[in-house]
Design an enzyme around this catalytic site. Structure first.
Site, PDB file in Angstrom:
ATOM      1  N   ASP A  38      53.189  41.656  44.363  1.00  0.00           N
ATOM      2  CA  ASP A  38      52.525  41.072  45.526  1.00  0.00           C
ATOM      3  C   ASP A  38      51.011  41.105  45.388  1.00  0.00           C
ATOM      4  O   ASP A  38      50.290  40.369  46.072  1.00  0.00           O
ATOM      5  CB  ASP A  38      52.953  41.780  46.815  1.00  0.00           C
ATOM      6  CG  ASP A  38      52.640  43.278  46.832  1.00  0.00           C
ATOM      7  OD1 ASP A  38      52.124  43.796  45.819  1.00  0.00           O
ATOM      8  OD2 ASP A  38      52.926  43.932  47.850  1.00  0.00           O
ATOM      9  N   GLU A  39      50.500  41.934  44.483  1.00  0.00           N
ATOM     10  CA  GLU A  39      49.050  42.073  44.336  1.00  0.00           C
ATOM     11  C   GLU A  39      48.387  40.813  43.786  1.00  0.00           C
ATOM     12  O   GLU A  39      47.163  40.671  43.887  1.00  0.00           O
ATOM     13  CB  GLU A  39      48.721  43.279  43.453  1.00  0.00           C
ATOM     14  CG  GLU A  39      49.115  44.602  44.081  1.00  0.00           C
ATOM     15  CD  GLU A  39      48.470  45.791  43.393  1.00  0.00           C
ATOM     16  OE1 GLU A  39      47.319  45.665  42.939  1.00  0.00           O
ATOM     17  OE2 GLU A  39      49.123  46.845  43.314  1.00  0.00           O
ATOM     18  N   TYR A  50      44.596  44.868  36.874  1.00  0.00           N
ATOM     19  CA  TYR A  50      46.059  44.873  36.811  1.00  0.00           C
ATOM     20  C   TYR A  50      46.640  43.596  37.391  1.00  0.00           C
ATOM     21  O   TYR A  50      47.410  42.891  36.735  1.00  0.00           O
ATOM     22  CB  TYR A  50      46.630  46.086  37.539  1.00  0.00           C
ATOM     23  CG  TYR A  50      48.075  45.903  37.933  1.00  0.00           C
ATOM     24  CD1 TYR A  50      49.059  45.744  36.961  1.00  0.00           C
ATOM     25  CD2 TYR A  50      48.466  45.852  39.274  1.00  0.00           C
ATOM     26  CE1 TYR A  50      50.392  45.549  37.308  1.00  0.00           C
ATOM     27  CE2 TYR A  50      49.788  45.667  39.633  1.00  0.00           C
ATOM     28  CZ  TYR A  50      50.746  45.514  38.647  1.00  0.00           C
ATOM     29  OH  TYR A  50      52.059  45.312  38.997  1.00  0.00           O
TER      30      TYR A  50
END
Length: 434
Positions: free
Chosen positions: A135-136, A169
Site C-alpha cells: 500500500d505504500e 522502499y
C-alpha cells in the site's frame, strides 16, 4: 482455475517463501492443495528462517531451494526442472528504515531482482504471475487542500490511484510494479498485482513495529516510537492475507490489481499502548494465579481490584521512548479493498484477537530469531549445482516417521492453537555457531 480444492493441481513457486508472509502462505498451500506442488525459493537473508517452514519441509508436495532471484542461471534451472505454473513473487527487502540507509540494495533486490524473474518467466507458459506489492506505493493518505488554512483531507486509494511513493522502499516496489505491467503489455505475461496494508502475526522478524515492541517489552526495554507516534497504519493478521491470496489464486483476473485491506486503523502510539496493556495484563494474571495458589483468602480479591485500578491510571511514559522521526514518514495508508471483497474475501481475525495471539507467540518463542546461522544447516542435498530442501526419493522411513510424529505439533503453523507451551517444532536442525 477450478475452485474445488481437490482439482487444484498446479506447480507454484513462492519467492521469499521462508520469510514472514511467504512461509505462512507456503504452509497453507502445501497443506490445503495436496495435489499441487509448492516450491519455495529463498536466499535465507537475515529476516528469513528455514524454521518458518516448520512441518512442511518433508511433505511430498513441497520443495525448498536456497538461492537468489538475482541468479538468472538458478532461476532458469528451477523453471526447467519444476515446470512452474504459477509464481507468487514475495522476495524483497521491505523494512523502510533500512531503505533510507541502504537504498541501492533495495533497488538492486526489489527492481533488478524482479526484472531477472520476469525475464525468466516470459519464456515459460505461466498461468499466473502474482507480484506482491504494498500500500505504500500510493504514498501518504493525505492531500493538501487549497484553502487559506492549509488544511489536509483524508484520501482513500483504490487500484487506479496514481502511485506516489515517498521512500526508497516504496519507490523500489512501485518501480518493480511498472516492470511487471510492462511484461503484461509487451509479452502477455499473465500478471496480477496485490497491494496490502500492514501485516502482522507470529514469525515476523522483530524489525517491524509490532514484533519489535513486543520483544522490547519482553526484555524490559521501552518501546521506541518515531516522532510523535501519531502516524496511523491499518493492520491485517497474517491468516487474513493468506486467505486473500487463496481467493486471488483461484478467482483473480489477469491484468488486475487488488488492494488487500482493512478498515481498522490505529496510530503507532496506540499500538504501543495496546501491547503494553497486554504485557501488563498477562503479568498481572500470572501474579494473581500465583497469589491464589499460595493464599486462598478474601484479601486476594482486593489485591486484584487494586491491580486493575493501578492499570487503568498507568503512566505509559515509563514504557515509551520517543526517537527522531524518519526522514519522511507517511501519515496514513487508507485503501479501498472493495474489488477484492467482491471476489468473496473478508477478514476473519479482529485486531483484539490477532494482537493477543501474536504477543503470546513471541512470549513463548523468545529465542526464535536468536543465534541463527543460515549458512550452516544439515540435510541439504546438491542437485545440478543448486541446493534445496524438500521431499527426495532417497528419504528413509525414519525421516517419514519423524515427520508424521511431529507434524501435528508444529508451533509455526498459523492454523493451530498458539498456546502450546515450549515444545520445539519439527525442523531440520540448525548447527550452533562455535
Amino acid at each position: 482455475m477450478n475452485n474445488k480444492d481437490d482439482l487444484f493441481i498446479q506447480k507454484i513457486l513462492i519467492t521469499g517463501g521462508a520469510g514472514f508472509i511467504g512461509s505462512h502462505l507456503a504452509i497453507y498451500l502445501t497443506k490445503k492443495f495436496k495435489n499441487s506442488k509448492i516450491i519455495v525459493l529463498d536466499k535465507l537473508d537475515y529476516c528469513s528462517n528455514i524454521n518458518n517452514l516448520g512441518c512442511v519441509l518433508k511433505e511430498l508436495n513441497f520443495k525448498f531451494y536456497k538461492g537468489n532471484i538475482l541468479d538468472s542461471e538458478l532461476l532458469e534451472n528451477i523453471f526447467e526442472k519444476e515446470k512452474i505454473d504459477i509464481v507468487i513473487h514475495l522476495a524483497a527487502y521491505t523494512h523502510v528504515d533500512n531503505s533510507f540507509k541502504q537504498s541501492i540494495k533495495f533497488t538492486e533486490n526489489n527492481i533488478l531482482g524482479t526484472h531477472y524473474l520476469l525475464e525468466t518467466c516470459k519464456n515459460y507458459k505461466l498461468k499466473k504471475f502474482i507480484y506482491v506489492s504494498t500500500d505504500e506505493v500510493y504514498g501518504s493518505g493525505l492531500i493538501e487542500d487549497n484553502d487559506d488554512n492549509n488544511n489536509s483531507i483524508n484520501q482513500s486509494s483504490n487500484e487506479k490511484s496514481i502511485l506516489n511513493p515517498t521512500n526508497p522502499y516504496s519507490a523500489s516496489k512501485a518501480g518493480a510494479e511498472h516492470l511487471v505491467q510492462s511484461y503484461y503489455k509487451s509479452f502477455k505475461l499473465p500478471v496480477i498485482i496485490t497491494r496490502a496494508n500492514n501485516i502482522y502475526g507470529p514469525k515476523q522478524y522483530p524489525e517491524k513495529i509490532i514484533p519489535k515492541f513486543i520483544n522490547l517489552l519482553l526484555n524490559n526495554k521501552k518501546c521506541t516510537i518515531h516522532g510523535t507516534g501519531k502516524n496511523t497504519r491499518n493492520y491485517l493478521y497474517i491468516d487474513d492475507i493468506v486467505s486473500a491470496f487463496d481467493i486471488i489464486l483461484r478467482k483473480g483476473e489477469i491484468g488486475n490489481v487488488y488492494n488487500i485491506g482493512t478498515d481498522f486503523e490505529i496510530s503507532n502510539l496506540d499500538v504501543a499502548k495496546k501491547i503494553i496493556n497486554i504485557s501488563i495484563n498477562l503479568n498481572n494474571n500470572n501474579n494473581n494465579n500465583n497469589n491464589n495458589n499460595n493464599n486462598n483468602n478474601n484479601n486476594n480479591n482486593n489485591n486484584n481490584n487494586n491491580n486493575n485500578n493501578d492499570f487503568n491510571i498507568m503512566d505509559y511514559k515509563k514504557f515509551i521512548n520517543y526517537i527522531d522521526d524518519r526522514p519522511f514518514n507517511d501519515h496514513r495508508y487508507n485503501i479501498n479493498y472493495s474489488k477484492l471483497s467482491n471476489l468473496g474475501w473478508k477478514k476473519s481475525i479482529s485486531w483484539e484477537e490477532g494482537i493477543e495471539k501474536t504477543f503470546i507467540w513471541y512470549k513463548n518463542n523468545r529465542n526464535y530469531w536468536l543465534n541463527l546461522n543460515v549458512d550452516s544447516y544439515e540435510n541439504i542435498n546438491n542437485d545440478n549445482n543448486f541446493k534445496y530442501f524438500g521431499n527426495q526419493n532417497n528419504n528413509n522411513e525414519n525421516n517419514n516417521n519423524d515427520n508424521n510424529e511431529n507434524n501435528n505439533n508444529c508451533r509455526v503453523c498459523s492454523n493451530i492453537d498458539l498456546n502450546y507451551g515450549e515444545k520445539k517444532p519439527f525442523h531440520l536442525t540448525l548447527k550452533s555457531e562455535e
